[in-house]
Write a protein that holds these residues in place. Structure first.
Motif, PDB file in Angstrom:
ATOM      1  N   GLY A1123       0.801  -1.175  -0.053  1.00 23.03           N
ATOM      2  CA  GLY A1123       0.096  -0.025  -0.005  1.00 23.03           C
ATOM      3  C   GLY A1123       0.669   1.170   0.021  1.00 23.03           C
ATOM      4  N   ASP A1124       2.159   1.175   0.061  1.00 26.36           N
ATOM      5  CA  ASP A1124       2.969   2.403   0.035  1.00 26.36           C
ATOM      6  C   ASP A1124       2.925   3.204  -1.482  1.00 26.36           C
ATOM      7  N   LYS A1125       3.377   2.267  -2.370  1.00 29.02           N
ATOM      8  CA  LYS A1125       3.431   2.876  -3.734  1.00 29.02           C
ATOM      9  C   LYS A1125       2.626   2.069  -4.610  1.00 29.02           C
ATOM     10  N   ASP A1126       2.335   2.719  -5.715  1.00 28.37           N
ATOM     11  CA  ASP A1126       1.662   2.135  -6.898  1.00 28.37           C
ATOM     12  C   ASP A1126       2.080   2.315  -8.349  1.00 28.37           C
ATOM     13  N   ALA A1127       2.532   1.661  -8.868  1.00 27.47           N
ATOM     14  CA  ALA A1127       3.044   1.587 -10.136  1.00 27.47           C
ATOM     15  C   ALA A1127       2.186   1.086 -11.220  1.00 27.47           C
ATOM     16  N   SER A1128       2.254   1.335 -12.377  1.00 28.41           N
ATOM     17  CA  SER A1128       1.503   0.667 -13.641  1.00 28.41           C
ATOM     18  C   SER A1128       2.187   0.815 -14.840  1.00 28.41           C
ATOM     19  N   VAL A1129       2.532   0.051 -15.735  1.00 22.94           N
ATOM     20  CA  VAL A1129       3.010   0.110 -17.005  1.00 22.94           C
ATOM     21  C   VAL A1129       1.982  -0.733 -18.008  1.00 22.94           C
ATOM     22  N   LEU A1130       1.877  -0.004 -18.951  1.00 23.37           N
ATOM     23  CA  LEU A1130       0.819  -0.380 -20.070  1.00 23.37           C
ATOM     24  C   LEU A1130       1.571  -1.021 -21.015  1.00 23.37           C
ATOM     25  N   LEU A1152       9.354   6.202   5.159  1.00 21.42           N
ATOM     26  CA  LEU A1152       9.791   4.874   5.179  1.00 21.42           C
ATOM     27  C   LEU A1152       9.874   4.120   6.505  1.00 21.42           C
ATOM     28  N   LYS A1153       9.274   2.875   6.510  1.00 20.76           N
ATOM     29  CA  LYS A1153       9.067   1.828   7.525  1.00 20.76           C
ATOM     30  C   LYS A1153      10.060   0.894   7.703  1.00 20.76           C
ATOM     31  N   SER A1154      10.140   0.212   8.695  1.00 19.75           N
ATOM     32  CA  SER A1154      11.119  -0.765   9.109  1.00 19.75           C
ATOM     33  C   SER A1154      10.759  -2.114   8.263  1.00 19.75           C
ATOM     34  N   PRO A1155      11.505  -2.968   7.748  1.00 19.93           N
ATOM     35  CA  PRO A1155      11.031  -4.126   7.201  1.00 19.93           C
ATOM     36  C   PRO A1155      10.151  -4.800   7.809  1.00 19.93           C
ATOM     37  N   GLY A1156      10.254  -4.990   9.154  1.00 24.49           N
ATOM     38  CA  GLY A1156       9.144  -5.616  10.063  1.00 24.49           C
ATOM     39  C   GLY A1156       7.848  -4.973   9.768  1.00 24.49           C
ATOM     40  N   GLU A1157       7.748  -3.667   9.825  1.00 29.75           N
ATOM     41  CA  GLU A1157       6.704  -3.268   9.822  1.00 29.75           C
ATOM     42  C   GLU A1157       5.820  -3.001   8.423  1.00 29.75           C
ATOM     43  N   SER A1158       6.602  -3.030   7.479  1.00 33.67           N
ATOM     44  CA  SER A1158       6.387  -2.762   6.092  1.00 33.67           C
ATOM     45  C   SER A1158       5.915  -4.003   5.335  1.00 33.67           C
ATOM     46  N   GLN A1328       0.362 -12.770 -13.220  1.00 33.51           N
ATOM     47  CA  GLN A1328       0.598 -11.930 -14.341  1.00 33.51           C
ATOM     48  C   GLN A1328       0.829 -10.539 -13.703  1.00 33.51           C
ATOM     49  N   THR A1329       1.793 -10.549 -12.623  1.00 36.01           N
ATOM     50  CA  THR A1329       2.197  -9.274 -12.237  1.00 36.01           C
ATOM     51  C   THR A1329       3.760  -9.199 -12.149  1.00 36.01           C
ATOM     52  N   ILE A1330       4.413  -8.303 -12.376  1.00 32.75           N
ATOM     53  CA  ILE A1330       5.798  -8.098 -12.008  1.00 32.75           C
ATOM     54  C   ILE A1330       5.869  -7.148 -10.823  1.00 32.75           C
ATOM     55  N   ALA A1331       6.783  -7.225  -9.671  1.00 31.45           N
ATOM     56  CA  ALA A1331       6.667  -6.400  -8.632  1.00 31.45           C
ATOM     57  C   ALA A1331       8.321  -6.023  -8.597  1.00 31.45           C
ATOM     58  N   LEU A1332       8.491  -4.763  -8.252  1.00 32.61           N
ATOM     59  CA  LEU A1332       9.850  -4.412  -7.822  1.00 32.61           C
ATOM     60  C   LEU A1332       9.944  -3.885  -6.534  1.00 32.61           C
ATOM     61  N   TRP A1333      11.059  -4.529  -5.647  1.00 27.52           N
ATOM     62  CA  TRP A1333      11.293  -4.289  -4.430  1.00 27.52           C
ATOM     63  C   TRP A1333      12.543  -3.429  -4.111  1.00 27.52           C
ATOM     64  N   ASN A1334      12.438  -2.794  -3.059  1.00 24.31           N
ATOM     65  CA  ASN A1334      13.915  -1.913  -2.855  1.00 24.31           C
ATOM     66  C   ASN A1334      14.399  -2.816  -1.776  1.00 24.31           C
ATOM     67  N   THR A1335      15.584  -3.377  -1.994  1.00 28.28           N
ATOM     68  CA  THR A1335      16.282  -4.326  -0.931  1.00 28.28           C
ATOM     69  C   THR A1335      16.694  -3.830   0.192  1.00 28.28           C
ATOM     70  N   TYR A1336      16.788  -2.246   0.565  1.00 31.52           N
ATOM     71  CA  TYR A1336      17.058  -1.782   1.710  1.00 31.52           C
ATOM     72  C   TYR A1336      16.024  -1.614   2.546  1.00 31.52           C
ATOM     73  N   ALA A1381      12.540   9.745  -4.899  1.00 34.71           N
ATOM     74  CA  ALA A1381      12.081   8.428  -4.320  1.00 34.71           C
ATOM     75  C   ALA A1381      11.049   7.809  -5.439  1.00 34.71           C
ATOM     76  N   VAL A1382      10.730   8.467  -6.326  1.00 34.07           N
ATOM     77  CA  VAL A1382       9.787   7.954  -7.355  1.00 34.07           C
ATOM     78  C   VAL A1382      10.368   6.962  -8.531  1.00 34.07           C
ATOM     79  N   VAL A1383      10.067   5.797  -8.625  1.00 37.28           N
ATOM     80  CA  VAL A1383      10.673   4.691  -9.552  1.00 37.28           C
ATOM     81  C   VAL A1383       9.611   4.656 -10.830  1.00 37.28           C
ATOM     82  N   ASN A1384       9.945   4.821 -11.983  1.00 33.81           N
ATOM     83  CA  ASN A1384       9.028   4.669 -13.183  1.00 33.81           C
ATOM     84  C   ASN A1384       9.826   3.423 -13.819  1.00 33.81           C
ATOM     85  N   LEU A1385       8.778   2.659 -14.383  1.00 28.26           N
ATOM     86  CA  LEU A1385       9.213   1.420 -15.207  1.00 28.26           C
ATOM     87  C   LEU A1385       8.509   1.705 -16.841  1.00 28.26           C
TER      88      LEU A1385
END
Length: 1850
Positions: A1123-1130, A1152-1158, A1328-1336, A1381-1385
């Protein structure tokens, strides 16, 4: 409306005088008594069996009440604590009888086309003990405080609501025990018991159809009391919203509070009264189970905002094909009422609410745990777009339309009739009645009979048609001939009707046939009321001893009939309900066999109507003239053959013409005779005027009404007519005389060939359906036929084994082949026409060359085709490219694929082992190739399944089950691969091959015999099916080449394509007219900047969007779990790869939240519609989890940290079902792989293992970061979760640092970016989804819905911003752009080169510089230039699908499903990139090739690509060294289910066996495989290690005994690694085996319950014990005892346990050949288990710490372990268990008991304290657990995974 005599109401009991029992019937305990409360007579019906105790109106089933009132009032009181049943038979306006039943016995609502079953549910009176009872507890018998009830049934609404039928009248009522009945009434008025007459007049309720209760129907109410406080009033269904006014009804309690609607949807009567809680509960429950709910209109729904909707508009209401009708009715409920709530409710019922703005119906379909709803008709919808998209129907519907039937007769060939207008003839063809227009050849069909039609009859003006059906269910149908509708169906009372006759007026029908005892019976029916909706009544019936061949009703009198037969001519008459007859005195002709009769035509005014002459013909040629009025003979003529013209012979010399049929007009007579002649005679029979000769006897003749034509039928199934004026004979129909066995169609000359049991081969013209050729084999029966695809050559196989080829052009026999000696079972040509194949019943297969016109034999193989699979037209099939040949053989359990040109075997698939959960052996029945690009082979099986196999590897792609009630007899696929035809029993099904819809098939009936073969015509415009006759169907679906282009959409369509990925859906929608106007989107559309692709040298080839106003627009993807970010690619495929659209969503900035919270828990998300691809892609690379019937419980007794008694020591096995589930980093040495739900981290030097437990489901894939510090693992969703689980592990300490939840089904692949900043995760074909995660932070950066399944993904090694993924026919290049902080695909979709055709890109890897390699499912490798995003080179790298690619510098490794890995030198590719499309693959060199034991699913190599590790589907991990060209097995395990495990006596080794037929010996120190014994084509079911103690490993006494599925026992010597002994003591599969304690005997138990005792030294069976016969043995165990213990001799005690919960305990002395039954235990269990798919096993074991005690677990009254004392003969202890046990083992050392559960848990119990610890780590049922002899170790097995545990303490 009710008739006048039924208004205003009808007292049914009074009108029919029930008390006299003349017009009503009673059975059993039915008595009249006086009820004190009602102060009147009531009828008591009681008895334990409802069917034997009832009151019925009217008396017989053939009569009808004829009550047309809309409402039925039943005044009754159920008997306390008893059940009751009420049946109502209701007639519809379509003349169909529907039974409406309600009872307390019914648990749920059930519906068929002719029966509605409603449960009657009781509430509780206010203040009673049952008040407040949960609704589910109200189902059952009547409570003790049940009250008198007025039940009002709205029959009109019930039929309309549930069956979409129009109510006509009430036919009958049957009241069954146990109840009291006061009265039964019908009316068109709605009576309200709570309204007085004065109140009704004041409110003017009568004009609204509501009235106070009449006195005869009223219950007495004492003064001061209220009716509703004393009695119950129930109206069903409750539909106040349909009344004209709604002002008088229960007020809405929530109307004052902002328009909130009451949650209780009970409809109130139009009177402000308070219903009792009992009534409310009952009504609510009835509605919840059976009907749509509606809310009172006084409480309007207030809509604050208009929701976004997308409507799926199905076609208008349709006629459902017969086979689909029941299935569809189970899935639909129609509603047209008002609503005041949201469209979908969550109470689990089938409820739909919609505002009543138009006449629209809504269908609700259960789809899993949520409702899927489709709307029909115009108007605004309030339906979820996602749910609406899920409710798609298989279109067009119907997809088949019957066009032509080639066939005539079936039961008899004597029935063919003219229509009154002389333009058409009507005749039966088996179960179908056909009307054939004689000028145009057009056919019309009357379908409804389920067996062959035995007789037909018309009334005088051809408006009514009567047809009789043969067989045990002998019925008569009456049809409205102009419309083709069936007016009535009724039983004939005759077992086999042979003849029917209609009166001229159509009021009377007469039939004659045989009853069940073979006696002739004549029945006369009154059918005058049928056309007006009435019933058919029997006027009279009579039995007679005389033979009747023909019977006709006199056209001048409906009550008179005439008949003739052997030795008799009789006149019949119906008078006073009786049927009487008198014989005609025949004199000297009394012994003739009379066959037919006819009245003279025409009539003189001066003669009386009955003054008629009757003509009767006979087999001897005599024609009798009978004076009907005076009942006497006038004259007799004998017709003789071959008489000169004008010569009349009246003498009786010589044989006469055997006349079968006679017909008269006013000027001439026609006869049909046994000699095959149709003759026309003058009325005086002086000479033959005209004759026509036929090849077979003439069965019947019929002169047309205009006397210009004579219809003629023959015994050979020919139908034609003679035109008298032109003297031309026209053949209307030719047909086979017996069942059609097979057919073949060719597309050039449009011809079809058929073979039949009548010994003929016939060739037909497909355009006119006329017969062209007829070949007859006198002494042989043709059984297989095939057309040459390019020449006019026909091949035919015969039951003698002969194969002949015919030239149709020359009508000549070309060649005979005699390679076979018995029935030909298969015959086919290759599609290219070069080869012909044949097979016979002995299993011989022959290959012929057809290059020349005369074929010759190339190769003959024996015993390769199954002998026991049966014959059929599809026994041999050839692939579309003529390369592969498939058939069932050499046994019926195996399908073999050969190279067509050489008959070299390529593949053999054992069908019987594909379904590991099946208890029965499955066998193959038919095979069929899919179109070549799909590379699939379809196999129909004996268990009514269709298996879709990969034609190259044999792996199962998917299965369809069940297909038919009986095994599928024929199957065929359309050339475009979109539609599948199957035939089973007597029906045909058309399937959507991709299985995209809720109901993926349509069913078509018409055949009366099993369908032998079904297939498409070459142009795919028609379907042909054969069996009893030849059916030609129009195929109404457009082939792929004629379908509208799926990509030709507007920009709005393109948006939908990107949002939902539903290109298939849009294509389907374009094939049918849309029903509604598309609704506008309520959110603002995205602002798109469409720019062209930049030229080479520019900064970017991606286009992007500038802005998006709404983050939740339908064009964007769903909201992500975090629920933090939402992105879409057509993703849109451009027309010229020049224009790309990218939708960038608006991103919310949050802290930003800790991994445990988010990341640890999924958040609530809003899901937008997206494509749900239900069909698995054509790629083995795509992960499919193994089916598991259980889930891990959310709560169990997990031991506290540090107090665990068990520690997981080792895992044996590797999950070959995973994809990319092995990782190895050559720099750090980190090596990990998965086995089930466990991650095994192994030290390659020491072999020690660490186990990471964090998943509950099967792990699909792994990914390791480039620095080897982080490992990501993915698995399916665990119980209670809505998303899959992705675990992030710290490699150093093995701790899970984060859990990610986003994908809904499975994760297909994962990859870390080059700098390890990002993790990309890829959903499978359903997600049928592709998800991109921040490893930090492990927050979701972007989530994208894609339009098609994607198989693999990889980051570029040069840049963290570039990645690529592969899917269907295209490569997708992605670019990450980060602005703060915005990442576009952004994405570019590049299609594969056209030369590759329709392929799937299945794997990829980046190469040096700007190179990207991808593999395809057809074996090619494509090389892409990442700078221009285009493919510049391809080469054929393998014969199968390439699922793994690894590239390092200038070397490339490919792995495929051909079990091969190949090393390629690709140094020249970089130079070839500059050449572009001119690059050639000749510069790519194959350096090495290694073949492994299974399909390649994972691979990891070092930087120089010299060594690596490769995983296969066989469950093996191989070490590969290219320099030395070696492959070493690192890790191995079972591929299939492990069936038994055991320790060696010294505990240095363990043994396992599996369903793959292997016995494997493992070293427990290193978990390495030491020895493997393999038995082919058998399953090893059980094993045991010889108990004799040994000094060291390798001693001669080391033996293992194993039992197999064929009943054999094999003893293996481990030291010599060979089989020493094979025994066969059982006829069926073994299920348990054990050594005696001294190792001198082998005890074995089998599936049939027999226990055998055999000697391992001699191989002889010395004892066979049958005490457990009939139930499989589950356990055999031996233990030592004192010699005289228990009072019996012998030093050994052993037990046997069977699955019927019985345990036998025996004492044995093997040396003295003594075996004595010591005890017999039988454990109780409930009668009908609920909630269990299969019963848990019965298991028993001797208790080591209590020598005289045994422990039992199994299915029983409670979930518990029972300790039984053999001395006390009783149960001494019980230990409660959370679930039923699936495995059991007791420690020989400490007091520990291990119990495995189907819920994936292992429980360790400490006895006698019963302290328990539960251990996870299994991903399926723990079906095996075994303690070591020392008690320090424990083996457990879950499917193919074997876990080794150590006991660390206690």
């Amino acid at each position: 409306m009710a008739a006048a005599w039924q208004r205003p109401y009808l007292n049914v009991f009074k009108h029919f005088r029930v008390e006299e029992w003349k017009r009503s019937a009673k059975e059993g305990d039915v008595t009249a008594l006086t009820d004190a409360k009602l102060k009147g007579t009531v009828y008591r019906i009681r008895g334990s069996i409802p069917t034997s105790n009832y009151l019925q109106l009217p008396r017989t089933g053939t009569q009808s009440l004829g009550l047309t009132g809309r409402y039925l009032y039943l005044l009754f009181r159920p008997m306390p604590c008893k059940h009751f049943v009420v049946h109502l038979d209701v007639a519809t306006e379509e003349s169909q009888v529907v039974r409406i039943s309600f009872s307390t016995l019914f648990k749920e609502f059930k519906s068929t086309a002719t029966w509605l079953q409603f449960p009657f549910l009781f509430g509780a009176a206010k203040g009673s003990a049952r008040d407040g009872t949960a609704r589910r507890d109200l189902v059952g018998a009547a409570p003790a405080e049940v009250r008198w009830t007025c039940l009002v049934l709205d029959l009109h609404s019930i039929l309309s609501l549930y069956l979409s039928r129009r109510y006509s009248h009430l036919k009958s009522v049957k009241l069954c025990s146990n109840l009291l009945v006061k009265n039964l009434c019908t009316s068109d008025l709605l009576f309200d018991p709570g309204v007085t007459f004065s109140e009704a007049r004041q409110a003017d309720l009568v004009c609204r159809g509501v009235a106070p209760m009449p006195r005869e129907m009223a219950f007495p109410v004492p003064k001061g009391e209220k009716w509703h406080d004393l009695y119950d009033y129930i109206r069903f269904p409750s539909e106040v919203s349909k009344l004209p006014y709604d002002s008088i009804q229960k007020s809405c309690p929530g109307s004052a509070a902002g328009g909130q609607v009451s949650k209780d949807p009970i409809q109130q009567l139009p009177q402000p009264v308070t219903l009792t809680k009992a009534v409310r509960d009952r009504l609510s429950l009835i509605h919840q189970i059976t009907s749509p709910k509606a809310m009172p209109r006084r409480c309007p729904a207030i809509t604050k905002s208009i929701p976004e909707v997308r409507l799926t508009a199905p076609a208008p209401p349709r006629a459902v094909p017969a086979g689909d009708r029941e299935q569809e009715k189970n899935q639909r409920l129609h509603s047209a009422g008002d609503a005041g709530r949201s469209p979908l409710v969550s109470d689990g019922g089938i409820h739909v609410y919609a505002h009543q703005r138009t006449e629209r119906t809504i269908r609700a379909i259960h789809a899993g745990s949520e409702e899927s709803v489709c709307g029909k008709g115009p108007g605004p919808g309030v339906l979820s777009g996602r749910r609406a998209s899920a409710c798609r129907r298989f279109l067009p519907d119907p997809i088949l339309k019957l066009r032509t039937i080639i066939g005539f007769g079936g039961c008899s060939t004597k029935w063919a009739l003219w229509t009154r207008n002389n333009t058409a003839v009507v005749y039966p063809c088996h179960a179908v009645i056909v009307t054939l227009q004689i000028q145009t050849g057009e056919q019309r069909f009357f379908i409804g009979h389920t067996d062959k039609v035995s007789a037909l009859a018309f009334n005088g003006n051809s408006t009514l048609l009567a047809s009789a059906q043969a067989g045990p269910l002998s019925v008569v149908r009456l049809w409205d001939f102009p419309t083709g509708s069936c007016l009535s169906v009724f039983k004939s009372h005759v077992r086999s009707l042979l003849s029917l006759s209609f009166s001229y007026s159509g009021a009377v029908l007469c039939g004659v046939g045989k009853d069940g005892h073979g006696k002739t019976m004549v029945v006369v029916w009154n059918v005058a009321q049928v056309t007006r909706g009435g019933e058919v009544a029997v006027l009279a019936k009579a039995h007679t001893d005389v033979d009747i061949q023909a019977l006709k009703i006199a056209f001048f009198d409906d009550t008179r009939m005439v008949s003739c037969g052997r030795d008799n001519v009789r006149l019949w008459r119906v008078r006073s309900g009786a049927l009487r007859s008198c014989p005609v005195n025949l004199g000297e002709y009394h012994s003739l066999e009379f066959t037919d009769l006819a009245f003279e035509e025409g009539h003189a005014a001066e003669r009386e109507p009955e003054d008629r002459t009757l003509f009767v013909c006979s087999k001897s040629g005599h024609v009798l003239e009978v004076d009907y009025k005076n009942v006497c003979m006038r004259s007799v003529r004998r017709l003789l053959p071959a008489q000169p013209r004008g010569c009349q012979r009246q003498d009786k010399a010589g044989p006469g013409i055997a006349i079968n049929s006679i017909s008269f007009s006013s000027s001439f007579c026609a006869t049909g005779s046994e000699d095959g002649y149709l003759r026309l005679w003058p009325l005086d029979f002086s000479a033959v005027v005209l004759e026509a000769e036929h090849e077979a006897p003439v069965s019947s003749v019929c002169i047309s009404p205009d006397s210009r034509k004579v219809l003629c039928t023959t015994a050979a199934g020919n139908l034609g007519y003679l035109d008298i004026q032109s003297r031309d004979y026209n053949t209307l129909m030719r047909s086979h005389e017996d069942s059609v066995l097979a057919f073949s169609v060719e597309g050039i000359w449009k011809q079809m060939a058929t073979v039949s049991q009548d010994n003929t081969i016939r060739v037909w013209d497909l355009g006119s359906m006329q017969q062209l050729y007829d070949f007859t084999a006198a002494d042989e029966m043709p059984c297989a036929v095939a057309f040459h695809p390019t020449q006019q050559i026909l091949a035919c196989g015969f039951d003698s084994g002969m194969v002949r080829t015919f030239s149709l052009a020359a009508s000549d026999l070309l060649v005979e082949h005699k390679q076979h000696r018995t029935v030909i079972t298969g015959l086919t040509f290759s599609p290219d026409g070069n080869f012909m194949f044949s097979s016979c019943l002995q299993g011989t297969l022959a290959l012929y060359s057809c290059m020349a016109q005369k074929s010759h034999v190339l190769r003959v193989l024996g015993n390769v085709v199954a002998r026991d699979a049966g014959s059929g037209p599809d026994a041999l099939v050839v692939s579309g490219d003529s390369r592969l040949l498939a058939f069932v053989g050499p046994s019926k359990y195996v399908v073999t694929v050969m190279e067509a040109c050489s008959l070299d075997e390529l593949l053999r698939v054992d069908i019987s082992i594909l379904d590991v959960n099946s208890t029965a052996l499955d066998s193959a029945v038919r095979v069929c190739f899919a179109p070549v690009p799909r590379g699939e082979l379809l196999v129909s099986t004996s268990s009514n399944k269709i298996l879709v196999l990969d034609a190259k590897t044999g792996r199962r792609v998917r299965e369809v089950s069940p297909v038919h009630k009986l095994p599928c007899s024929s199957l065929a696929l359309s050339k475009d691969g979109r539609y599948l035809l199957t035939a089973g029993d007597k029906v045909i099904k058309v399937w959507d091959y991709r299985m995209r819809f809720d109901i993926n098939f349509q069913v078509y009936i018409g055949h009366s015999e099993p369908v032998r073969q079904v297939a498409f015509t070459p142009d795919q415009r028609h379907v042909i099916s054969v069996g009893d006759a030849i059916f030609l169907w129009d195929f109404l679906a457009l082939p792929a080449e004629r379908s509208p282009r799926a990509g030709a959409h507007s920009s709005e369509s393109a948006l939908l394509l990107g949002a939902e990925g539903s290109s298939e859906k849009l294509k389907d929608a374009s094939e049918t007219p849309r029903q509604t106007v598309p609704l506008p989107l309520l959110s603002s559309p995205p602002c798109l900047d469409v720019s062209s692709v930049h030229q080479a040298g520019c900064q970017s080839i991606f286009s992007e969007s500038d802005k998006e106003e709404e983050a939740g627009l339908p064009g964007s993807s769903r909201m992500v779990a975090n629920g933090d970010k939402d992105a879409s690619v057509l993703v849109v495929e451009p027309v010229r790869n020049e224009e790309l659209l990218v939708v960038r969503p608006k991103v919310r900035q949050e802290s930003l939240k800790s991994p445990g919270e988010s990341a640890n828990e999924p958040r609530k998300e809003t899901k937008h519609p997206k494509s749900q691809c239900s069909v698995r892609p054509d790629s083995y690379r795509h992960f499919t989890p193994r089916f598991k019937a259980s889930v891990l419980p959310q709560n169990f007794l997990c031991p506290p940290a540090g107090s665990e008694v068990l520690k997981l020591k080792a895992v044996i096995g590797y999950n070959g079902n995973g994809r990319g589930n092995m990782v190895w980093n050559p720099d750090t040495g980190f090596f990990a792989y998965t086995c089930g739900c466990v991650i095994v981290v192994e030290d390659l030097h020491s072999g020690s293992q660490n186990h990471w437990l964090g998943h509950a489901e099967e792990i699909s894939t792994l990914a390791v970061s480039h620095d080897a510090q982080v490992l990501a693992s993915a698995s399916g969703k665990r119980s209670g979760d809505s998303h899959c689980q992705i675990c992030i592990w710290n490699v150093q300490d093995g701790v899970c640092t984060a859990s990610l939840f986003h994908h809904e089904t499975q994760v297909q692949a994962m990859a870390f970016s080059r700098d390890d900043r990002f993790l990309i995760t890829l959903g499978d074909y359903s997600d049928q989804t592709i998800a991109l995660w921040n490893t930090y932070t492990y927050e979701l950066v972007s989530s994208t819905c894609i339009s098609e399944p994607v198989h693999d993904v990889a980051f570029s090694p040069l840049s963290h911003r570039d990645l690529a993924c592969v899917g269907k026919g295209a490569m997708m290049f992605w670019l990450l752009e980060q602005q703060g902080a915005v990442v576009n695909l952004k994405v570019h979709r590049a299609p594969v080169p056209d030369v590759l055709g329709p392929v799937e890109l299945t794997s990829l890897c980046y190469g040096a510089d700007a190179l990207l390699y991808s593999g395809t499912n057809s074996g090619q490798i494509c090389v892409w230039d990442t700078e221009t995003n285009c493919c510049f080179m391809t080469w054929e790298a393998d014969e199968g699908e390439i699922g793994v690619l690894v590239c390092r510098c200038n070397r490339l490794v490919s792995g495929s499903n051909t079990k091969r890995i190949r090393l390629w030198a690709v140094a020249a590719v970089q130079e070839l990139r500059l050449k572009g499309p001119d690059a050639r693959s000749s510069s790519v060199l194959l350096e090495h090739e290694i073949t492994l034991d299974g399909t390649i699913v994972s691979a990891a190599f070092d930087d120089s690509l010299e060594m690596g590790i490769v995983g296969t589907t066989a469950g093996t991990l191989w070490y590969i060294n290219w320099t030395e060209s070696t492959s070493i097995r690192l890790i191995s395990g079972h591929k299939n289910k492990v069936t038994e495990v055991c320790f060696s006596p010294d505990e240095t080794h363990c043994a396992t066996c599996g369903e793959d037929g292997s016995v494997r010996i493992w070293s427990l120190g290193s978990t390495e495989l030491v020895v493997q014994f393999q038995v082919l084509n058998q399953s090893c079911q059980c094993l045991a290690w010889e108990p004799r103690p040994v000094v060291s490993w390798g001693a001669e006494s080391q033996h293992v005994v194993a039992g197999y599925s064929d009943g054999t026992i094999r003893v293996f010597s481990i030291s010599r690694t060979e089989m020493e002994l094979k025994m066969h003591p059982h006829a069926v599969a073994l299920t348990a085996i054990a050594y005696s304690t001294d190792g001198e005997m082998i005890l074995s138990g089998a599936k049939d319950g027999l226990v055998a005792v055999s000697s391992p030294h001699t191989g002889m069976t010395v004892h066979v014990l049958a005490e457990h016969k009939g139930s499989p043995i589950t356990v055999l165990q031996c233990t030592r005892k004192q010699y005289r213990d228990f009072g019996v001799e012998g030093g050994e005690l052993w037990l046997a346990t069977s699955s019927d919960r019985r345990v036998s305990v025996w004492a044995s002395d093997w040396l003295k050949d003594k075996c004595e039954l010591l005890d017999w235990l039988s454990f109780p269990a409930p009668a009908s288990p609920e909630g269990l798919g299969s019963l848990p096993p019965s298991l028993a074991a001797f208790c080591p710490w209590e020598p005289s005690t045994l422990v039992y677990v199994g299915f029983g009254m409670q979930k518990e372990a029972l300790f039984y004392s053999l001395r006390k003969k009783q149960i001494v202890e019980k230990i409660s268990l959370p679930y039923f046990a699936t495995s059991l083992s007791l420690s020989p050392a400490a007091r520990f008991m291990a119990v495995g559960f189907g819920e994936r848990l292992l429980r360790l119990l400490c006895c006698p304290t019963s302290d328990a610890q539960d251990y996870a780590g299994h991903d399926d049922a723990v079906h095996l657990c075994r303690f070591a002899p020392s008690g320090h170790r424990l083996l457990t097995a879950s499917h193919s995974a074997v876990l080794v545990w150590e006991l660390t303490g206690g």
